[in-house]
Design an enzyme around this catalytic site. Structure first.
Site, PDB file in Angstrom:
ATOM      1  CG  ASP A  87       8.642  -6.640   5.542  1.00 45.14           C
ATOM      2  OD1 ASP A  87       9.747  -6.386   5.993  1.00 45.14           O
ATOM      3  OD2 ASP A  87       8.546  -7.008   4.351  1.00 45.14           O
TER       4      ASP A  87
ATOM      5  NE  ARG B 109      -2.957  -8.513   4.383  1.00 44.94           N
ATOM      6  CZ  ARG B 109      -3.282  -7.676   3.399  1.00 44.94           C
ATOM      7  NH1 ARG B 109      -3.278  -6.645   3.188  1.00 44.94           N
ATOM      8  NH2 ARG B 109      -3.833  -8.552   2.240  1.00 44.94           N
TER       9      ARG B 109
ATOM     10  CG  HIS C 146      10.130 -10.536   2.284  1.00 44.53           C
ATOM     11  ND1 HIS C 146       9.145  -9.734   2.779  1.00 44.53           N
ATOM     12  CD2 HIS C 146       9.454 -11.801   2.044  1.00 44.53           C
ATOM     13  CE1 HIS C 146       8.172 -10.224   2.840  1.00 44.53           C
ATOM     14  NE2 HIS C 146       8.084 -11.327   2.682  1.00 44.53           N
TER      15      HIS C 146
ATOM     16  CE  LYS D  82      -3.826  -2.490   1.104  1.00 37.12           C
ATOM     17  NZ  LYS D  82      -4.734  -2.863   0.133  1.00 37.12           N
TER      18      LYS D  82
ATOM     19  CG  HIS E   1      11.871  -9.056  -3.592  1.00 38.52           C
ATOM     20  ND1 HIS E   1      12.780  -9.807  -2.796  1.00 38.52           N
ATOM     21  CD2 HIS E   1      10.819  -8.687  -2.780  1.00 38.52           C
ATOM     22  CE1 HIS E   1      12.336 -10.015  -1.706  1.00 38.52           C
ATOM     23  NE2 HIS E   1      11.399  -9.334  -1.500  1.00 38.52           N
TER      24      HIS E   1
ATOM     25  CG  ASP F 108      11.642  -6.328   3.497  1.00 33.78           C
ATOM     26  OD1 ASP F 108      11.147  -5.330   2.939  1.00 33.78           O
ATOM     27  OD2 ASP F 108      11.397  -7.547   3.506  1.00 33.78           O
TER      28      ASP F 108
HETATM   29  C1  TV1 Z   1      -2.573  -9.874  -4.403  1.00 33.76           C
HETATM   30  C2  TV1 Z   1      -3.464  -9.953  -3.504  1.00 33.76           C
HETATM   31  C3  TV1 Z   1      -1.208 -10.162  -4.004  1.00 33.76           C
HETATM   32  C4  TV1 Z   1      -3.170 -10.441  -2.174  1.00 33.76           C
HETATM   33  C5  TV1 Z   1       0.585 -11.337  -2.488  1.00 33.76           C
HETATM   34  C6  TV1 Z   1       2.510 -12.489   0.203  1.00 33.76           C
HETATM   35  C7  TV1 Z   1      -1.061 -10.759  -2.810  1.00 33.76           C
HETATM   36  C8  TV1 Z   1       0.430 -11.801  -1.250  1.00 33.76           C
HETATM   37  C9  TV1 Z   1      -1.855 -10.988  -1.855  1.00 33.76           C
HETATM   38  C10 TV1 Z   1       1.971 -12.360  -0.924  1.00 33.76           C
HETATM   39  C11 TV1 Z   1      -0.514 -11.990  -0.506  1.00 33.76           C
HETATM   40  C12 TV1 Z   1       3.965 -12.821  -1.419  1.00 33.76           C
HETATM   41  C13 TV1 Z   1       5.027 -15.369  -2.964  1.00 33.76           C
HETATM   42  C14 TV1 Z   1       3.595 -16.654  -4.345  1.00 33.76           C
HETATM   43  C15 TV1 Z   1       5.419 -17.471  -4.501  1.00 33.76           C
HETATM   44  C16 TV1 Z   1       4.637 -15.974  -4.453  1.00 33.76           C
HETATM   45  C17 TV1 Z   1       8.875  -4.680  -0.834  1.00 33.76           C
HETATM   46  C18 TV1 Z   1       3.848 -19.110  -5.462  1.00 33.76           C
HETATM   47  C19 TV1 Z   1      -1.402 -12.235   1.790  1.00 33.76           C
HETATM   48  C20 TV1 Z   1       9.889  -5.830  -0.474  1.00 33.76           C
HETATM   49  C21 TV1 Z   1       7.140  -9.859  -1.549  1.00 33.76           C
HETATM   50  C22 TV1 Z   1       6.423 -11.100  -1.185  1.00 33.76           C
HETATM   51  C23 TV1 Z   1       7.921  -8.994  -0.325  1.00 33.76           C
HETATM   52  C24 TV1 Z   1       6.017 -11.938  -2.127  1.00 33.76           C
HETATM   53  C25 TV1 Z   1       8.319  -7.836  -0.755  1.00 33.76           C
HETATM   54  C26 TV1 Z   1       5.292 -13.057  -1.812  1.00 33.76           C
HETATM   55  C27 TV1 Z   1       9.168  -6.947   0.253  1.00 33.76           C
HETATM   56  N1  TV1 Z   1       3.861 -12.830   0.127  1.00 33.76           N
HETATM   57  N2  TV1 Z   1      -1.589 -11.439  -0.680  1.00 33.76           N
HETATM   58  N3  TV1 Z   1       2.733 -12.577  -1.867  1.00 33.76           N
HETATM   59  N4  TV1 Z   1       4.290 -17.763  -5.068  1.00 33.76           N
HETATM   60  N5  TV1 Z   1       4.997 -13.899  -3.124  1.00 33.76           N
HETATM   61  O1  TV1 Z   1       5.061 -15.905  -1.823  1.00 33.76           O
HETATM   62  O2  TV1 Z   1      10.293  -7.812   0.587  1.00 33.76           O
HETATM   63  O3  TV1 Z   1       8.577  -6.774   1.306  1.00 33.76           O
HETATM   64  O4  TV1 Z   1      -0.124 -12.394   0.899  1.00 33.76           O
HETATM   65 ZN    ZN Z   2       9.694  -7.657   2.978  1.00 32.45          ZN
HETATM   66 CA    CA Z   3      16.354  -8.635   4.612  1.00 36.30          CA
END
Ligand code: TV1
Ligand code: ZN
Ligand code: CA
Length: 414
Positions: free
Chosen positions: A301, A307, A214, A32, A177, A212
Protein backbone atom coordinates in the site's frame (compact mmCIF):
# COMPACT_ATOMS: atom_id res chain seq x y z
CA UNK A 1 13.43 -12.10 -21.20
CA UNK A 2 14.16 -13.12 -17.65
CA UNK A 3 17.58 -11.95 -16.56
CA UNK A 4 19.14 -14.52 -14.27
CA UNK A 5 21.73 -13.03 -11.98
CA UNK A 6 23.41 -16.04 -10.42
CA UNK A 7 25.69 -13.98 -8.16
CA UNK A 8 22.76 -12.67 -6.18
CA UNK A 9 20.62 -15.81 -6.31
CA UNK A 10 19.62 -17.42 -3.06
CA UNK A 11 17.81 -20.51 -1.94
CA UNK A 12 14.24 -19.29 -1.60
CA UNK A 13 11.40 -20.96 0.37
CA UNK A 14 7.97 -19.84 -0.82
CA UNK A 15 4.82 -20.60 1.22
CA UNK A 16 1.40 -20.91 -0.38
CA UNK A 17 -1.97 -22.56 0.05
CA UNK A 18 -4.72 -22.07 -2.51
CA UNK A 19 -7.35 -21.81 0.26
CA UNK A 20 -5.95 -18.38 1.27
CA UNK A 21 -7.51 -16.65 -1.73
CA UNK A 22 -10.96 -17.97 -0.85
CA UNK A 23 -11.35 -15.99 2.39
CA UNK A 24 -13.48 -12.89 2.18
CA UNK A 25 -13.69 -9.94 4.61
CA UNK A 26 -16.91 -8.71 2.99
CA UNK A 27 -17.96 -7.13 -0.28
CA UNK A 28 -16.95 -3.51 0.38
CA UNK A 29 -13.93 -4.30 2.56
CA UNK A 30 -10.62 -3.14 1.00
CA UNK A 31 -8.62 -6.15 2.27
CA UNK A 32 -8.85 -8.84 -0.45
CA UNK A 33 -7.12 -12.20 0.19
CA UNK A 34 -7.67 -12.88 -3.53
CA UNK A 35 -4.57 -10.73 -4.23
CA UNK A 36 -2.45 -13.55 -2.73
CA UNK A 37 -3.89 -16.00 -5.29
CA UNK A 38 -3.29 -13.39 -8.04
CA UNK A 39 0.35 -12.97 -6.99
CA UNK A 40 0.76 -16.73 -6.91
CA UNK A 41 -0.70 -17.06 -10.38
CA UNK A 42 1.88 -14.56 -11.72
CA UNK A 43 4.67 -16.38 -9.88
CA UNK A 44 3.61 -19.58 -11.63
CA UNK A 45 3.03 -17.99 -15.05
CA UNK A 46 6.35 -16.13 -15.05
CA UNK A 47 8.00 -19.49 -14.35
CA UNK A 48 9.48 -18.37 -11.02
CA UNK A 49 8.09 -21.43 -9.24
CA UNK A 50 10.69 -23.56 -11.04
CA UNK A 51 13.46 -21.92 -9.00
CA UNK A 52 11.55 -21.75 -5.72
CA UNK A 53 11.19 -24.34 -2.98
CA UNK A 54 7.41 -24.32 -2.73
CA UNK A 55 5.99 -25.25 0.69
CA UNK A 56 2.33 -25.89 1.52
CA UNK A 57 1.03 -23.53 4.21
CA UNK A 58 -0.32 -25.37 7.26
CA UNK A 59 -2.66 -24.07 9.94
CA UNK A 60 -0.86 -22.95 13.12
CA UNK A 61 -2.34 -24.66 16.18
CA UNK A 62 -3.93 -22.82 19.09
CA UNK A 63 -0.92 -23.46 21.36
CA UNK A 64 1.38 -21.82 18.80
CA UNK A 65 -0.81 -18.71 18.60
CA UNK A 66 -0.75 -18.47 22.41
CA UNK A 67 3.03 -17.95 22.34
CA UNK A 68 2.16 -14.27 21.82
CA UNK A 69 -1.59 -13.91 22.12
CA UNK A 70 -3.75 -14.06 25.22
CA UNK A 71 -5.10 -17.64 25.55
CA UNK A 72 -8.66 -16.38 26.06
CA UNK A 73 -8.43 -14.26 22.94
CA UNK A 74 -7.21 -17.23 20.89
CA UNK A 75 -10.00 -19.43 22.28
CA UNK A 76 -12.46 -16.67 21.54
CA UNK A 77 -11.31 -16.44 17.92
CA UNK A 78 -11.46 -20.23 17.51
CA UNK A 79 -14.96 -20.34 18.96
CA UNK A 80 -16.09 -17.70 16.58
CA UNK A 81 -15.09 -19.81 13.64
CA UNK A 82 -16.92 -22.73 15.13
CA UNK A 83 -20.04 -20.64 15.42
CA UNK A 84 -19.83 -19.83 11.75
CA UNK A 85 -19.32 -23.48 11.13
CA UNK A 86 -22.56 -24.24 13.01
CA UNK A 87 -24.40 -21.90 10.68
CA UNK A 88 -22.62 -23.40 7.73
CA UNK A 89 -23.61 -26.94 8.75
CA UNK A 90 -27.19 -25.84 9.53
CA UNK A 91 -27.47 -24.05 6.21
CA UNK A 92 -25.93 -27.00 4.43
CA UNK A 93 -28.43 -29.34 6.08
CA UNK A 94 -31.47 -27.21 5.36
CA UNK A 95 -30.59 -26.46 1.74
CA UNK A 96 -29.37 -29.88 0.78
CA UNK A 97 -31.02 -32.34 3.12
CA UNK A 98 -34.28 -30.78 4.40
CA UNK A 99 -32.79 -30.15 7.87
CA UNK A 100 -31.48 -33.67 8.32
CA UNK A 101 -27.90 -33.71 9.55
CA UNK A 102 -25.79 -36.14 7.53
CA UNK A 103 -24.06 -38.79 9.61
CA UNK A 104 -20.57 -37.66 8.64
CA UNK A 105 -21.29 -34.15 10.05
CA UNK A 106 -23.18 -35.26 13.16
CA UNK A 107 -20.26 -35.43 15.62
CA UNK A 108 -18.87 -32.11 14.44
CA UNK A 109 -22.34 -30.60 14.63
CA UNK A 110 -22.82 -31.71 18.25
CA UNK A 111 -19.42 -30.36 19.24
CA UNK A 112 -19.84 -26.96 17.70
CA UNK A 113 -23.40 -26.56 18.98
CA UNK A 114 -22.12 -27.23 22.50
CA UNK A 115 -19.32 -24.68 22.05
CA UNK A 116 -21.61 -21.97 20.79
CA UNK A 117 -23.98 -22.51 23.76
CA UNK A 118 -21.13 -22.37 26.31
CA UNK A 119 -19.88 -19.09 24.96
CA UNK A 120 -19.99 -16.61 27.86
CA UNK A 121 -21.37 -13.16 27.13
CA UNK A 122 -18.17 -11.35 28.18
CA UNK A 123 -16.54 -12.94 25.18
CA UNK A 124 -18.83 -11.11 22.83
CA UNK A 125 -16.92 -8.97 20.35
CA UNK A 126 -16.24 -5.53 21.92
CA UNK A 127 -13.56 -6.71 24.38
CA UNK A 128 -11.40 -8.13 21.62
CA UNK A 129 -12.46 -5.66 18.91
CA UNK A 130 -13.56 -8.50 16.66
CA UNK A 131 -16.70 -7.92 14.62
CA UNK A 132 -17.43 -4.59 16.32
CA UNK A 133 -16.16 -2.33 13.54
CA UNK A 134 -16.07 -2.32 9.77
CA UNK A 135 -12.27 -2.73 9.89
CA UNK A 136 -12.31 -6.11 11.66
CA UNK A 137 -15.43 -8.00 10.67
CA UNK A 138 -16.11 -11.64 11.41
CA UNK A 139 -16.38 -13.79 8.34
CA UNK A 140 -16.62 -17.42 7.34
CA UNK A 141 -13.36 -19.17 8.19
CA UNK A 142 -11.80 -16.12 9.90
CA UNK A 143 -9.89 -18.31 12.36
CA UNK A 144 -8.60 -20.67 9.65
CA UNK A 145 -7.37 -17.62 7.74
CA UNK A 146 -5.42 -16.52 10.84
CA UNK A 147 -4.06 -20.05 11.30
CA UNK A 148 -2.79 -20.17 7.71
CA UNK A 149 -1.22 -16.72 7.83
CA UNK A 150 0.55 -17.50 11.12
CA UNK A 151 1.45 -21.10 10.21
CA UNK A 152 3.36 -19.87 7.18
CA UNK A 153 5.24 -17.10 9.01
CA UNK A 154 6.26 -19.52 11.77
CA UNK A 155 7.44 -22.02 9.17
CA UNK A 156 9.36 -19.26 7.36
CA UNK A 157 11.35 -18.90 10.58
CA UNK A 158 11.97 -22.66 10.67
CA UNK A 159 13.30 -22.90 7.08
CA UNK A 160 15.72 -20.08 7.90
CA UNK A 161 16.80 -21.52 11.27
CA UNK A 162 17.44 -24.97 9.82
CA UNK A 163 19.44 -23.53 6.92
CA UNK A 164 16.97 -24.90 4.35
CA UNK A 165 16.61 -21.41 2.88
CA UNK A 166 18.41 -18.05 2.69
CA UNK A 167 15.15 -16.22 2.02
CA UNK A 168 11.64 -17.28 3.04
CA UNK A 169 8.45 -15.70 1.65
CA UNK A 170 4.89 -15.60 3.00
CA UNK A 171 2.71 -13.16 1.08
CA UNK A 172 -0.29 -14.09 3.27
CA UNK A 173 1.48 -12.77 6.38
CA UNK A 174 2.52 -9.31 7.51
CA UNK A 175 -0.55 -8.56 9.65
CA UNK A 176 1.31 -6.02 11.76
CA UNK A 177 -1.52 -4.30 13.69
CA UNK A 178 -2.80 -7.29 15.71
CA UNK A 179 -2.20 -6.94 19.48
CA UNK A 180 -1.84 -9.50 22.27
CA UNK A 181 -5.60 -9.55 22.85
CA UNK A 182 -7.07 -7.25 20.26
CA UNK A 183 -7.79 -7.17 16.55
CA UNK A 184 -6.93 -3.92 14.74
CA UNK A 185 -6.60 -2.61 11.20
CA UNK A 186 -7.73 -5.79 9.37
CA UNK A 187 -5.34 -7.91 11.53
CA UNK A 188 -6.44 -10.49 14.14
CA UNK A 189 -3.36 -12.64 14.76
CA UNK A 190 0.12 -11.12 14.58
CA UNK A 191 2.00 -13.63 12.42
CA UNK A 192 5.07 -11.34 12.43
CA UNK A 193 5.49 -11.38 16.21
CA UNK A 194 5.06 -15.18 16.19
CA UNK A 195 7.71 -15.48 13.46
CA UNK A 196 10.18 -13.25 15.32
CA UNK A 197 9.60 -15.11 18.63
CA UNK A 198 10.50 -18.33 16.82
CA UNK A 199 13.70 -16.75 15.43
CA UNK A 200 14.65 -15.54 18.95
CA UNK A 201 14.84 -19.15 20.13
CA UNK A 202 18.18 -19.32 18.26
CA UNK A 203 19.17 -15.89 17.04
CA UNK A 204 20.41 -13.18 19.37
CA UNK A 205 19.20 -10.18 17.36
CA UNK A 206 16.40 -9.81 14.80
CA UNK A 207 15.73 -6.69 12.72
CA UNK A 208 12.17 -5.93 11.61
CA UNK A 209 11.72 -3.57 8.63
CA UNK A 210 8.20 -2.41 7.69
CA UNK A 211 7.57 -0.66 4.36
CA UNK A 212 3.77 -0.87 4.53
CA UNK A 213 2.38 2.69 4.37
CA UNK A 214 0.87 2.17 7.84
CA UNK A 215 2.86 2.15 11.09
CA UNK A 216 3.82 -1.35 12.28
CA UNK A 217 2.39 -0.66 15.73
CA UNK A 218 1.58 -4.24 16.82
CA UNK A 219 5.12 -5.47 16.21
CA UNK A 220 6.69 -2.35 17.72
CA UNK A 221 4.56 -2.69 20.87
CA UNK A 222 5.37 -6.41 21.27
CA UNK A 223 9.12 -5.70 21.32
CA UNK A 224 9.14 -2.16 22.75
CA UNK A 225 10.96 -3.26 25.92
CA UNK A 226 13.64 -5.51 24.44
CA UNK A 227 17.04 -4.91 22.86
CA UNK A 228 16.97 -8.19 20.93
CA UNK A 229 14.53 -6.95 18.32
CA UNK A 230 14.90 -3.65 16.52
CA UNK A 231 11.71 -2.49 14.83
CA UNK A 232 11.95 -0.01 11.95
CA UNK A 233 8.83 1.32 10.25
CA UNK A 234 8.47 3.74 7.34
CA UNK A 235 4.93 5.07 7.15
CA UNK A 236 2.52 7.78 6.19
CA UNK A 237 1.84 9.96 9.23
CA UNK A 238 -0.46 12.86 10.09
CA UNK A 239 -4.00 14.08 9.30
CA UNK A 240 -5.42 11.21 11.39
CA UNK A 241 -3.90 8.60 9.13
CA UNK A 242 -4.29 5.14 10.74
CA UNK A 243 -3.13 4.10 13.34
CA UNK A 244 -1.75 7.49 14.44
CA UNK A 245 1.37 6.15 16.19
CA UNK A 246 4.97 5.98 14.96
CA UNK A 247 6.32 9.45 15.68
CA UNK A 248 10.05 10.02 15.32
CA UNK A 249 10.37 10.23 19.13
CA UNK A 250 8.82 6.80 19.85
CA UNK A 251 12.12 5.02 20.44
CA UNK A 252 11.42 2.16 22.87
CA UNK A 253 11.61 1.90 26.65
CA UNK A 254 13.92 0.47 29.31
CA UNK A 255 16.60 -1.76 27.76
CA UNK A 256 14.56 -1.40 24.55
CA UNK A 257 15.28 2.33 24.41
CA UNK A 258 16.51 3.28 20.89
CA UNK A 259 15.58 -0.18 19.57
CA UNK A 260 12.39 1.19 18.00
CA UNK A 261 12.96 3.36 14.94
CA UNK A 262 10.23 5.34 13.20
CA UNK A 263 10.23 7.22 9.92
CA UNK A 264 6.98 9.23 9.63
CA UNK A 265 6.30 10.58 6.14
CA UNK A 266 3.90 12.99 4.50
CA UNK A 267 1.98 11.96 1.37
CA UNK A 268 3.46 11.86 -2.10
CA UNK A 269 7.01 10.58 -1.53
CA UNK A 270 8.43 9.05 -4.73
CA UNK A 271 11.16 6.49 -5.44
CA UNK A 272 14.15 8.86 -5.43
CA UNK A 273 13.75 10.47 -2.02
CA UNK A 274 12.24 7.31 -0.45
CA UNK A 275 15.16 5.12 -1.50
CA UNK A 276 17.74 7.69 -0.44
CA UNK A 277 16.10 7.78 2.99
CA UNK A 278 15.64 4.00 3.14
CA UNK A 279 19.30 3.34 2.33
CA UNK A 280 20.64 5.97 4.74
CA UNK A 281 18.55 4.57 7.59
CA UNK A 282 18.88 0.82 6.96
CA UNK A 283 22.65 0.95 6.31
CA UNK A 284 23.25 2.64 9.66
CA UNK A 285 20.82 0.27 11.40
CA UNK A 286 22.58 -2.80 9.93
CA UNK A 287 25.97 -1.41 10.94
CA UNK A 288 25.02 -0.64 14.56
CA UNK A 289 22.52 -3.42 15.31
CA UNK A 290 24.20 -6.28 13.34
CA UNK A 291 21.10 -8.53 13.19
CA UNK A 292 21.28 -12.30 12.65
CA UNK A 293 18.17 -12.17 10.47
CA UNK A 294 15.92 -9.51 8.90
CA UNK A 295 12.13 -9.80 8.70
CA UNK A 296 10.61 -7.43 6.12
CA UNK A 297 6.93 -6.54 6.03
CA UNK A 298 6.46 -5.71 2.33
CA UNK A 299 3.05 -4.00 2.47
CA UNK A 300 2.26 -2.87 -1.07
CA UNK A 301 0.00 0.00 0.00
CA UNK A 302 3.08 2.24 -0.16
CA UNK A 303 2.78 1.98 -3.96
CA UNK A 304 1.45 4.82 -6.05
CA UNK A 305 -2.31 4.64 -6.79
CA UNK A 306 -3.10 2.54 -3.71
CA UNK A 307 -6.74 2.74 -2.60
CA UNK A 308 -5.81 3.61 1.01
CA UNK A 309 -2.23 4.89 1.04
CA UNK A 310 -1.02 8.17 -0.46
CA UNK A 311 2.69 7.45 -0.99
CA UNK A 312 4.01 7.39 -4.56
CA UNK A 313 6.37 4.45 -5.04
CA UNK A 314 6.72 2.45 -8.23
CA UNK A 315 7.00 -1.33 -8.14
CA UNK A 316 10.69 -0.97 -9.04
CA UNK A 317 11.21 1.48 -6.18
CA UNK A 318 9.44 -0.79 -3.70
CA UNK A 319 11.49 -3.72 -5.02
CA UNK A 320 14.76 -1.80 -4.63
CA UNK A 321 14.17 -1.83 -0.87
CA UNK A 322 14.27 -5.65 -1.06
CA UNK A 323 17.33 -5.64 -3.34
CA UNK A 324 19.10 -3.33 -0.92
CA UNK A 325 18.35 -5.49 2.13
CA UNK A 326 19.37 -8.63 0.23
CA UNK A 327 22.89 -7.35 -0.42
CA UNK A 328 23.78 -7.40 3.28
CA UNK A 329 23.92 -11.19 2.99
CA UNK A 330 21.87 -11.77 6.15
CA UNK A 331 18.94 -14.29 6.02
CA UNK A 332 15.69 -12.61 5.03
CA UNK A 333 12.02 -13.31 5.66
CA UNK A 334 9.61 -11.47 3.37
CA UNK A 335 6.01 -11.09 4.51
CA UNK A 336 3.02 -9.45 2.83
CA UNK A 337 0.79 -6.89 4.51
CA UNK A 338 -1.37 -4.10 3.14
CA UNK A 339 -2.03 -3.33 -0.53
CA UNK A 340 -5.46 -2.33 -1.76
CA UNK A 341 -5.16 -1.78 -5.51
CA UNK A 342 -4.95 -5.51 -5.90
CA UNK A 343 -3.65 -5.82 -9.46
CA UNK A 344 -0.62 -3.74 -8.36
CA UNK A 345 -0.14 -5.80 -5.21
CA UNK A 346 0.13 -9.04 -7.19
CA UNK A 347 2.49 -7.39 -9.71
CA UNK A 348 4.68 -6.09 -6.88
CA UNK A 349 4.93 -9.33 -4.93
CA UNK A 350 5.56 -11.42 -8.05
CA UNK A 351 8.34 -8.97 -9.03
CA UNK A 352 9.84 -9.16 -5.51
CA UNK A 353 9.71 -12.97 -5.55
CA UNK A 354 11.81 -12.67 -8.72
CA UNK A 355 14.24 -10.30 -6.99
CA UNK A 356 14.83 -12.89 -4.26
CA UNK A 357 15.81 -15.38 -6.96
CA UNK A 358 18.00 -12.85 -8.79
CA UNK A 359 15.50 -12.85 -11.68
CA UNK A 360 14.45 -9.41 -12.80
CA UNK A 361 11.07 -10.03 -14.45
CA UNK A 362 9.77 -7.30 -16.73
CA UNK A 363 7.44 -8.80 -19.30
CA UNK A 364 3.69 -8.31 -19.80
CA UNK A 365 1.13 -10.40 -17.87
CA UNK A 366 0.84 -13.79 -19.64
CA UNK A 367 -2.51 -13.96 -21.49
CA UNK A 368 -3.23 -17.40 -20.05
CA UNK A 369 -3.18 -16.07 -16.47
CA UNK A 370 -6.55 -16.90 -14.91
CA UNK A 371 -6.72 -13.38 -13.47
CA UNK A 372 -5.78 -11.74 -16.81
CA UNK A 373 -8.98 -9.62 -16.87
CA UNK A 374 -7.99 -8.01 -13.57
CA UNK A 375 -5.13 -6.28 -15.41
CA UNK A 376 -7.35 -4.87 -18.17
CA UNK A 377 -6.17 -1.45 -19.35
CA UNK A 378 -2.47 -2.20 -18.79
CA UNK A 379 -1.00 -5.65 -19.15
CA UNK A 380 2.54 -4.52 -18.28
CA UNK A 381 4.16 -5.75 -15.09
CA UNK A 382 5.26 -2.22 -14.18
CA UNK A 383 2.88 0.73 -14.12
CA UNK A 384 4.11 4.19 -15.16
CA UNK A 385 5.05 6.55 -12.29
CA UNK A 386 2.69 9.42 -11.42
CA UNK A 387 4.47 12.62 -12.44
CA UNK A 388 1.73 14.98 -11.28
CA UNK A 389 1.75 13.92 -7.59
CA UNK A 390 3.29 16.45 -5.21
CA UNK A 391 5.87 15.13 -2.75
CA UNK A 392 4.86 16.87 0.47
CA UNK A 393 8.12 15.85 2.17
CA UNK A 394 10.66 18.68 1.82
CA UNK A 395 14.26 17.49 1.52
CA UNK A 396 15.08 19.41 4.70
CA UNK A 397 12.35 17.41 6.55
CA UNK A 398 13.87 14.17 5.31
CA UNK A 399 17.41 15.24 6.25
CA UNK A 400 16.15 16.09 9.71
CA UNK A 401 14.64 12.61 10.07
CA UNK A 402 17.94 10.98 9.07
CA UNK A 403 20.00 13.05 11.51
CA UNK A 404 17.50 12.36 14.35
CA UNK A 405 17.60 8.61 13.65
CA UNK A 406 21.43 8.71 13.56
CA UNK A 407 21.44 10.55 16.90
CA UNK A 408 19.22 7.86 18.43
CA UNK A 409 21.38 5.06 17.03
CA UNK A 410 24.55 6.71 18.43
CA UNK A 411 23.29 5.68 21.88
CA UNK A 412 23.70 2.02 20.90
CA UNK A 413 27.36 2.23 19.88
CA UNK A 414 29.85 0.89 22.37
C1 TV1 B 1 -15.26 -2.02 5.41
C2 TV1 B 1 -15.72 -1.48 4.22
C3 TV1 B 1 -14.12 -1.50 6.02
C4 TV1 B 1 -15.04 -0.42 3.63
C5 TV1 B 1 -12.28 0.09 6.04
C6 TV1 B 1 -9.44 2.49 5.52
C7 TV1 B 1 -13.43 -0.43 5.44
C8 TV1 B 1 -11.61 1.14 5.42
C9 TV1 B 1 -13.90 0.12 4.22
C10 TV1 B 1 -10.41 1.69 6.06
C11 TV1 B 1 -12.14 1.64 4.22
C12 TV1 B 1 -8.90 2.06 7.55
C13 TV1 B 1 -9.34 3.47 10.36
C14 TV1 B 1 -11.63 3.96 11.28
C15 TV1 B 1 -10.08 4.50 12.57
C16 TV1 B 1 -10.27 3.46 11.55
C17 TV1 B 1 -2.72 -5.11 6.58
C18 TV1 B 1 -12.30 5.60 13.09
C19 TV1 B 1 -11.93 3.05 2.32
C20 TV1 B 1 -1.93 -4.01 7.16
C21 TV1 B 1 -5.64 -0.80 8.19
C22 TV1 B 1 -6.28 0.54 8.01
C23 TV1 B 1 -4.39 -0.99 7.35
C24 TV1 B 1 -7.38 0.74 8.99
C25 TV1 B 1 -3.85 -2.40 7.45
C26 TV1 B 1 -8.11 2.06 8.81
C27 TV1 B 1 -2.44 -2.58 6.93
N1 TV1 B 1 -8.52 2.74 6.47
N2 TV1 B 1 -13.23 1.13 3.66
N3 TV1 B 1 -10.05 1.45 7.33
N4 TV1 B 1 -11.47 4.77 12.45
N5 TV1 B 1 -8.99 2.26 9.92
O1 TV1 B 1 -8.94 4.47 9.85
O2 TV1 B 1 -1.53 -1.74 7.58
O3 TV1 B 1 -2.38 -2.27 5.57
O4 TV1 B 1 -11.48 2.67 3.61
ZN1 ZN C 1 -1.06 -0.81 5.40
CA1 CA D 1 5.28 0.81 7.80
Amino acid sequence: MIQADSDSSRRVAYFYNRLIGKFHYGKEHPMKPKRIAMAHSLIVNFGLYRSLDVYLIREAQLEELKKFHDPEYVTYLSQYMSENKVNFVKEYCSTNNDGVIPENLLEEYKLITKWSQNKSSKNLNTEYKVGDSADNPTFQGLFSYCQFSAGASIDCAHTILTGQADIAINWSGGLHHAKKKEAAGFCYINDIVLCILELLRIYVRVLYVDIDCHHGDGVEEAFYLTNRVMTLSFHQYGDDFFPGTGQLNSVGLGVGRYYAVNVPLKPGISDGPYLELFKKVTSRVMETFRPDCVVIQCGADSLSLDRLGALNLSIKGHGQCITYMKQFGVPLILLGGGGYTIQNVSRCWAYETGICLGQNIDEPIPANDIYYQNYKGDYHLHFPIQENVENRNKSEDLNKIVSQVYDHLKNLEN
